[in-house]
Design a protein around this motif. Sequence first.
Motif, PDB file in Angstrom:
ATOM      1  N   TYR A 100      46.468  45.724  33.402  1.00 16.96           N
ATOM      2  CA  TYR A 100      45.822  44.875  34.409  1.00 16.96           C
ATOM      3  C   TYR A 100      46.647  43.603  34.535  1.00 16.96           C
ATOM      4  O   TYR A 100      46.796  42.859  33.572  1.00 16.96           O
ATOM      5  CB  TYR A 100      44.392  44.527  33.989  1.00 16.96           C
ATOM      6  CG  TYR A 100      43.542  45.731  33.657  1.00 16.96           C
ATOM      7  CD1 TYR A 100      42.935  46.473  34.667  1.00 16.96           C
ATOM      8  CD2 TYR A 100      43.343  46.128  32.339  1.00 16.96           C
ATOM      9  CE1 TYR A 100      42.152  47.579  34.373  1.00 16.96           C
ATOM     10  CE2 TYR A 100      42.565  47.235  32.035  1.00 16.96           C
ATOM     11  CZ  TYR A 100      41.974  47.954  33.049  1.00 16.96           C
ATOM     12  OH  TYR A 100      41.200  49.054  32.754  1.00 16.96           O
ATOM     13  N   ASP A 101      47.199  43.324  35.702  1.00 18.72           N
ATOM     14  CA  ASP A 101      48.022  42.139  35.971  1.00 18.72           C
ATOM     15  C   ASP A 101      47.261  41.304  36.993  1.00 18.72           C
ATOM     16  O   ASP A 101      47.218  41.631  38.174  1.00 18.72           O
ATOM     17  CB  ASP A 101      49.386  42.557  36.510  1.00 18.72           C
ATOM     18  CG  ASP A 101      50.353  41.398  36.668  1.00 18.72           C
ATOM     19  OD1 ASP A 101      49.930  40.234  36.551  1.00 18.72           O
ATOM     20  OD2 ASP A 101      51.539  41.656  36.934  1.00 18.72           O
ATOM     21  N   ILE A 102      46.664  40.214  36.528  1.00 19.56           N
ATOM     22  CA  ILE A 102      45.671  39.485  37.312  1.00 19.56           C
ATOM     23  C   ILE A 102      46.119  38.047  37.546  1.00 19.56           C
ATOM     24  O   ILE A 102      46.316  37.290  36.600  1.00 19.56           O
ATOM     25  CB  ILE A 102      44.319  39.488  36.566  1.00 19.56           C
ATOM     26  CG1 ILE A 102      43.926  40.920  36.173  1.00 19.56           C
ATOM     27  CG2 ILE A 102      43.248  38.801  37.367  1.00 19.56           C
ATOM     28  CD1 ILE A 102      43.783  41.883  37.319  1.00 19.56           C
ATOM     29  N   LYS A 103      46.278  37.663  38.807  1.00 18.47           N
ATOM     30  CA  LYS A 103      46.680  36.288  39.124  1.00 18.47           C
ATOM     31  C   LYS A 103      45.464  35.350  39.246  1.00 18.47           C
ATOM     32  O   LYS A 103      45.475  34.273  38.693  1.00 18.47           O
ATOM     33  CB  LYS A 103      47.492  36.228  40.421  1.00 18.47           C
ATOM     34  CG  LYS A 103      48.726  37.127  40.466  1.00 18.47           C
ATOM     35  CD  LYS A 103      49.589  37.086  39.236  1.00 18.47           C
ATOM     36  CE  LYS A 103      50.905  37.798  39.384  1.00 18.47           C
ATOM     37  NZ  LYS A 103      50.921  39.226  39.407  1.00 18.47           N
ATOM     38  N   PRO A 104      44.410  35.727  39.989  1.00 18.23           N
ATOM     39  CA  PRO A 104      43.228  34.846  40.054  1.00 18.23           C
ATOM     40  C   PRO A 104      42.274  35.171  38.914  1.00 18.23           C
ATOM     41  O   PRO A 104      42.463  36.138  38.181  1.00 18.23           O
ATOM     42  CB  PRO A 104      42.601  35.229  41.392  1.00 18.23           C
ATOM     43  CG  PRO A 104      42.894  36.679  41.518  1.00 18.23           C
ATOM     44  CD  PRO A 104      44.280  36.851  40.919  1.00 18.23           C
ATOM     45  N   GLY A 105      41.222  34.374  38.777  1.00 18.67           N
ATOM     46  CA  GLY A 105      40.185  34.678  37.813  1.00 18.67           C
ATOM     47  C   GLY A 105      39.451  35.952  38.208  1.00 18.67           C
ATOM     48  O   GLY A 105      39.001  36.101  39.336  1.00 18.67           O
ATOM     49  N   VAL A 106      39.382  36.898  37.298  1.00 22.55           N
ATOM     50  CA  VAL A 106      38.714  38.177  37.514  1.00 22.55           C
ATOM     51  C   VAL A 106      37.791  38.408  36.335  1.00 22.55           C
ATOM     52  O   VAL A 106      38.071  37.967  35.218  1.00 22.55           O
ATOM     53  CB  VAL A 106      39.755  39.319  37.624  1.00 22.55           C
ATOM     54  CG1 VAL A 106      39.102  40.678  37.578  1.00 22.55           C
ATOM     55  CG2 VAL A 106      40.562  39.174  38.902  1.00 22.55           C
TER      56      VAL A 106
END
Length: 182
Positions: A100-106
Amino acid sequence: TGIHMTVQDCEAYDVAFHPIRIQSGEGIIISGCYFHDNGTGIMLGIKDVAGVDGVLVEDCVFEDNRGEYNSDGVLVENATLSRNVLIRDCVSSGNEDGAYDIKPGVTFLRCIAYGNSNGFKAWRGLTAINCLSYNNGGTEFELGSFSGSGTEIKLVGCTAVSAGGRALDIGPNLGTNDAQYY
């Protein structure tokens, strides 16, 4: 924006790049799908251009996605425009880059990452509840490495096992009051 869409009980394989790429929109549900042997996994939002809002990804498997660029199981882009993304009860394994490559808050709920180059990679924020990351080649939970101040990280009941590199890597830009671990 304005897109309201459900993708349910689908399988996508042998796709050269992203089997699903949603550049912008809201009210998006991706449920019960199997994404495997593609160039990369699914992509939500576009870096510095567009984002998504109100997305649910649930009961999906992202497996063996191995391409030349960003071969993650799930990639969520645009830290300023993407928001309200929930990923729950998903498994991401054997991907060339991150599970999982997440830029915003998830928010992640009961997700699993194993056998990837990295597990959960959060650039600018993450809430993970009862998630498991194990046997990834690099870091199980890489948090805030590329973020600005004010990023919020919260891990609740998460487990990291047999990390190839580090179980938990806190980036240099994460403030001391921005992270909570339970």
